[in-house]
Scaffold this motif. Sequence first.
Motif, short mmCIF file in Angstrom:
data_model
loop_
_atom_site.label_atom_id
_atom_site.label_comp_id
_atom_site.label_asym_id
_atom_site.label_seq_id
_atom_site.Cartn_x
_atom_site.Cartn_y
_atom_site.Cartn_z
N GLN A 29 29.09 12.57 -2.23
CA GLN A 29 29.35 13.90 -2.77
C GLN A 29 28.30 14.37 -3.76
N ASN A 30 27.62 13.46 -4.44
CA ASN A 30 26.67 13.86 -5.48
C ASN A 30 25.26 14.14 -4.95
N GLN A 31 25.08 14.21 -3.64
CA GLN A 31 23.77 14.48 -3.07
C GLN A 31 23.45 15.97 -3.11
N ASP A 32 22.16 16.28 -3.25
CA ASP A 32 21.71 17.67 -3.12
C ASP A 32 21.62 18.07 -1.66
N PHE A 33 21.27 17.11 -0.79
CA PHE A 33 21.12 17.39 0.63
C PHE A 33 22.14 16.59 1.43
N HIS A 34 22.87 17.28 2.28
CA HIS A 34 23.80 16.64 3.20
C HIS A 34 23.30 16.91 4.62
N TYR A 35 22.91 15.84 5.29
CA TYR A 35 22.29 16.00 6.60
C TYR A 35 23.30 16.07 7.73
N ARG A 36 24.35 15.29 7.66
CA ARG A 36 25.27 15.19 8.78
C ARG A 36 26.31 16.31 8.72
N THR A 37 25.86 17.51 9.08
CA THR A 37 26.71 18.69 8.97
C THR A 37 26.83 19.46 10.29
N LEU A 38 26.08 19.10 11.31
CA LEU A 38 26.04 19.87 12.55
C LEU A 38 27.27 19.60 13.42
N SER A 39 27.84 20.65 13.97
CA SER A 39 28.86 20.52 15.00
C SER A 39 28.18 20.46 16.36
N TRP A 40 28.90 20.02 17.38
CA TRP A 40 28.28 19.92 18.69
C TRP A 40 27.92 21.30 19.22
#
Length: 444
Positions: A29-40
């Motif tokens: 939760q404390n990251q500035d960047f969240h990479y795993r956000t894409l839906s199919w």
Amino acid sequence: MSLEGKATPYTEDAKDPVKDEQEVFAESQNQDFHYRTLSWQFVALLMIAEIVSNGMLSLPSALAVVGIAPAVILIVFLGIFGLYTAKLLIDFKLNHPSVHNMGDAGYILGGPIVREILSLGTIIFAIFGTGSELLSGQQALSALSDNGLCAIDLLLIFSGASFLLALPRTLGNISWLGILSVALIFVAGIVGMAGAGANPVPGRQIDAALSSNFYQAFVAITNPVFAYAGHFMFFILISEMRQPQDAMKAAWCLQGFATVFYVVFAVVVYAYIGSTVQSPAFLSLPPKWAKASFGIALGNFLIAGALYSHTAAKLVFVRFFRGTHHMYSHSILGWVAWTALCFVAVTIAFILAVSVPIFSYLIGIAASLFASWYTYGIAGFFFLYDTYHLKGGREGLRTRPIGTILAIFTILAGAFICVAGTYVSIRLIVDAYNQGIVGKPFTC
């Protein structure tokens, strides 16, 4: 390694995250960047935006060489074949979640040397793909402006815009562009078909099938073969999915849309223009229709170019900063490195496009050398490797004869496309020089 750790050299002696079989991107939760956000759904849109972009524009000319029936059969077959190889790639990714790109997959298959070969090939192909989209954008701008500016100036403008679009660090931040890109290329195709239908060429020649020698036939075949050449970035896209298990849904959408759209567009344009159809097909339309089609497709060329350069930059960035806080925070080093990588990718593509008169032919060589394997051949190795190591060794291969035979056929098909495509591309360069149609570098 903690997220707060410092960047360390990526060496074979260090603990290798690829061998550890951990997810590529850690999430907290404390990251500035969240990479795993894409839906199919968004992965499907990004795939279509990148693959269909230039693919459809070269297909009508293939029909002009071999005829409607053989070309349509080939387009449909390659669509199905591409779906099969996509499944093998996705299965390999699910079995090895640490794989981020073809280089990582190569490391599992054959060690560090294979890793470097496949990584370098991915970067080269992505940069050449960027250059191809830059040239398409320059052609569109030239058509829209009636060649009002020097082609190099137009290419520079388009390159700058592509660089800016490539800058977001995560694919999730540019996923909305996929909707726009797919809409633009779809509408551009509809307008192109309408333009051809409204202005049929009098006395045009249309053939159901044509005989030709191997060289002419394979020149035509390379258009549909490489119209599906986007598998090289599947691992990178899947790595940023929330649910990688849904990746096959995206592949179904991609191959279904691409195959149907390719067939309809190619047949309709060829039926109204005939054997004189050019590549890209929009150049065969009357000026007003060409401007309308190119103007609509311009945004797709821009987004696809950004995706290609983003892919090249992301491979290198993850390779050097994987497991460090620079991946997930707004660090100075992280942003400087990322911006520089995107800039270098676009800049190299721009320089190649303006300084190498035969660059369009070199794109064919790059596709033959790399896309033939990334889209087709290497998938067979993935199946054989996982079946042998995860499903019982030789007994596992023996009890799956159909899968094993298909995997071997896939490898042989990739090898054939690689060798034949390279031969044809080199011969095209020789013919171009002999005919005196090769231009000079840095000219408008």
